[in-house]
Scaffold this motif. Sequence first.
Motif, PDB file in Angstrom:
ATOM      1  N   ASP A 148     -40.475 -24.862   6.470  1.00 54.13           N
ATOM      2  CA  ASP A 148     -39.399 -24.548   5.533  1.00 54.13           C
ATOM      3  C   ASP A 148     -38.203 -23.888   6.190  1.00 54.13           C
ATOM      4  OD1 ASP A 148     -40.882 -25.431   3.230  1.00 54.13           O
ATOM      5  OD2 ASP A 148     -42.087 -23.622   3.428  1.00 54.13           O
ATOM      6  N   LEU A 149     -38.192 -23.827   7.515  1.00 50.74           N
ATOM      7  CA  LEU A 149     -37.127 -23.129   8.232  1.00 50.74           C
ATOM      8  C   LEU A 149     -36.359 -24.099   9.111  1.00 50.74           C
ATOM      9  CD1 LEU A 149     -35.904 -20.316   8.776  1.00 50.74           C
ATOM     10  CD2 LEU A 149     -37.502 -20.107  10.695  1.00 50.74           C
ATOM     11  N   ASP A 150     -35.021 -24.015   9.047  1.00 51.27           N
ATOM     12  CA  ASP A 150     -34.172 -24.914   9.835  1.00 51.27           C
ATOM     13  C   ASP A 150     -33.668 -24.288  11.123  1.00 51.27           C
ATOM     14  OD1 ASP A 150     -33.913 -27.215   7.900  1.00 51.27           O
ATOM     15  OD2 ASP A 150     -33.130 -25.601   6.645  1.00 51.27           O
ATOM     16  N   GLU A 151     -33.529 -22.966  11.135  1.00 49.30           N
ATOM     17  CA  GLU A 151     -32.907 -22.330  12.292  1.00 49.30           C
ATOM     18  C   GLU A 151     -33.460 -20.924  12.500  1.00 49.30           C
ATOM     19  OE1 GLU A 151     -28.344 -21.436  13.865  1.00 49.30           O
ATOM     20  OE2 GLU A 151     -28.819 -21.168  11.736  1.00 49.30           O
ATOM     21  N   ILE A 152     -33.764 -20.613  13.737  1.00 49.05           N
ATOM     22  CA  ILE A 152     -34.155 -19.256  14.129  1.00 49.05           C
ATOM     23  C   ILE A 152     -32.990 -18.642  14.895  1.00 49.05           C
ATOM     24  CG2 ILE A 152     -35.715 -17.888  15.567  1.00 49.05           C
ATOM     25  CD1 ILE A 152     -37.850 -20.054  15.084  1.00 49.05           C
ATOM     26  N   ILE A 190     -31.719 -23.276   5.930  1.00 47.97           N
ATOM     27  CA  ILE A 190     -32.236 -21.914   5.887  1.00 47.97           C
ATOM     28  C   ILE A 190     -32.424 -21.386   7.302  1.00 47.97           C
ATOM     29  CG2 ILE A 190     -34.073 -20.408   5.058  1.00 47.97           C
ATOM     30  CD1 ILE A 190     -34.648 -22.439   2.874  1.00 47.97           C
ATOM     31  N   SER A 191     -31.873 -20.208   7.549  1.00 47.60           N
ATOM     32  CA  SER A 191     -31.958 -19.554   8.860  1.00 47.60           C
ATOM     33  C   SER A 191     -32.675 -18.212   8.705  1.00 47.60           C
ATOM     34  CB  SER A 191     -30.562 -19.333   9.446  1.00 47.60           C
ATOM     35  OG  SER A 191     -29.835 -20.537   9.514  1.00 47.60           O
ATOM     36  N   TRP A 192     -33.175 -17.693   9.827  1.00 49.46           N
ATOM     37  CA  TRP A 192     -33.862 -16.395   9.822  1.00 49.46           C
ATOM     38  C   TRP A 192     -33.460 -15.630  11.079  1.00 49.46           C
ATOM     39  CZ3 TRP A 192     -38.864 -15.546   6.848  1.00 49.46           C
ATOM     40  CH2 TRP A 192     -39.328 -14.227   6.989  1.00 49.46           C
ATOM     41  N   VAL A 193     -32.956 -14.409  10.899  1.00 45.23           N
ATOM     42  CA  VAL A 193     -32.662 -13.525  12.026  1.00 45.23           C
ATOM     43  C   VAL A 193     -33.918 -12.725  12.328  1.00 45.23           C
ATOM     44  CG1 VAL A 193     -31.246 -11.641  12.902  1.00 45.23           C
ATOM     45  CG2 VAL A 193     -30.235 -13.348  11.362  1.00 45.23           C
ATOM     46  N   ARG A 201     -37.110 -22.520  -0.169  1.00 48.97           N
ATOM     47  CA  ARG A 201     -37.071 -23.978  -0.010  1.00 48.97           C
ATOM     48  C   ARG A 201     -37.294 -24.675  -1.349  1.00 48.97           C
ATOM     49  NH1 ARG A 201     -34.310 -26.456   2.670  1.00 48.97           N
ATOM     50  NH2 ARG A 201     -35.025 -25.603   4.651  1.00 48.97           N
ATOM     51  N   ARG A 202     -38.198 -24.137  -2.166  1.00 53.77           N
ATOM     52  CA  ARG A 202     -38.413 -24.719  -3.487  1.00 53.77           C
ATOM     53  C   ARG A 202     -37.174 -24.565  -4.358  1.00 53.77           C
ATOM     54  NH1 ARG A 202     -42.699 -25.547  -7.122  1.00 53.77           N
ATOM     55  NH2 ARG A 202     -43.890 -26.146  -5.277  1.00 53.77           N
ATOM     56  N   ARG A 203     -36.566 -23.398  -4.312  1.00 56.45           N
ATOM     57  CA  ARG A 203     -35.396 -23.135  -5.165  1.00 56.45           C
ATOM     58  C   ARG A 203     -34.153 -23.874  -4.671  1.00 56.45           C
ATOM     59  NH1 ARG A 203     -31.451 -23.037  -7.293  1.00 56.45           N
ATOM     60  NH2 ARG A 203     -30.261 -21.382  -8.334  1.00 56.45           N
ATOM     61  N   PHE A 204     -33.996 -24.009  -3.363  1.00 55.85           N
ATOM     62  CA  PHE A 204     -32.819 -24.667  -2.785  1.00 55.85           C
ATOM     63  C   PHE A 204     -33.283 -25.760  -1.815  1.00 55.85           C
ATOM     64  CE2 PHE A 204     -31.726 -20.169  -3.549  1.00 55.85           C
ATOM     65  CZ  PHE A 204     -30.665 -20.308  -4.428  1.00 55.85           C
ATOM     66  N   ILE A 210     -28.300 -20.587   3.807  1.00 59.06           N
ATOM     67  CA  ILE A 210     -29.008 -19.361   3.446  1.00 59.06           C
ATOM     68  C   ILE A 210     -29.529 -18.681   4.705  1.00 59.06           C
ATOM     69  CG2 ILE A 210     -30.975 -18.414   2.142  1.00 59.06           C
ATOM     70  CD1 ILE A 210     -30.787 -20.888   0.340  1.00 59.06           C
ATOM     71  N   CYS A 211     -29.499 -17.367   4.706  1.00 57.41           N
ATOM     72  CA  CYS A 211     -30.025 -16.612   5.847  1.00 57.41           C
ATOM     73  C   CYS A 211     -30.912 -15.477   5.361  1.00 57.41           C
ATOM     74  CB  CYS A 211     -28.878 -16.047   6.682  1.00 57.41           C
ATOM     75  SG  CYS A 211     -29.416 -15.189   8.185  1.00 57.41           S
TER      76      CYS A 211
END
Length: 362
Positions: free
Chosen positions: A65-69, A48-51, A40-43, A18-19
Amino acid sequence: MDQPNTAALLLEVDARRICIIKPSALGDVVQALPVLPALRRRFPKARISWVISRSLAPLLEGHPDLDEIIPFDRRGSFGDWRKLLTRLRRSRFDLVFDLQGLMRSGLMLLATRASLRVGLESAREGSMWGCHFLIPGTDLSIPAHLRSRHVVDALGLANFSSGLRLGISRADKEWAATQLAPVAGSVLAIHPAASWKTKRWPADRFAAVASKAIRRFGLSPVILGGAEEQPLSAQFVQTLRQLAPQARLVDLTGQTNLKHLAAVLEQSRALLTTDSGPMQLAAGLGTPVVGVFTCTSPVISGPAGSQHELVATGVSCAASYRKRCPHRGKKHLACLEELDVERVWAALCRLMQKNFQQADAA
């Protein structure tokens, strides 16, 4: 672009990668943060990544709750832009949210080639055409904090609330405590700056309110802002010294990174500010806010919650969201002049009374 039942689609999808695309600005990123723990609750097993803009990336570091920036360089070269789009394509996301809704973020969204691409009704500059659907109740007439709430609702988590989660370290909190030690327990954080000239209520008026707060409530001003805002802070300090020569004052202009800023706001009793990123950050951390609104709307852009006091100018062009004043002569920046010290001071008195029960009637 079809408009199927968004909740049904998001409930049916089994997303593993997810991004979130939300590069800027500080206040907008803060208001979007509640989407992250909901995802994170739903999946729970998803990556999970964030741009996000590189300058804001530290805000997300350490988020549970974040895996990748994925950093985005707004002023980067064509090569940087190509590398970003290539990275997004190769990441093989299967669910992507464009929470920015501008041309750049729309191009990022398309580059992912994700099987499910979701946007907001506030999308513009053609960015909506890369979405499979837009989440209802998220157009520009809806308060920004409610747009994020409706994203969470669309995930099937209508009753889910996590508050603002930030990875503020013990070192960050200790740094803030050390800086605030001279005025511990009585901090009135003040942020007089804003990126738009039409948002900048005069620094001497902030100082006038601060001087009243010193006398009435025993509060001590702590000035916040970036290094480029030193002249504005200097004007504030100069005026405050004239109005309250014996005031205890801490000037942190240009000295805080994003996590330091969050830690300072967390340890403050209240924040007096323009419509700005620190306003949203303080509110998210639970610090009551007096927000001064000139060219923007407290209803659309202000934080939620009865603990805050949001004051707006009464001129005819209020809430026009213009970065530059459209008027000349006497009407030029009339919004700044019309909003006087007494109205903002009365708002601070109300905030103190209802949050701390220490104020007499204004």
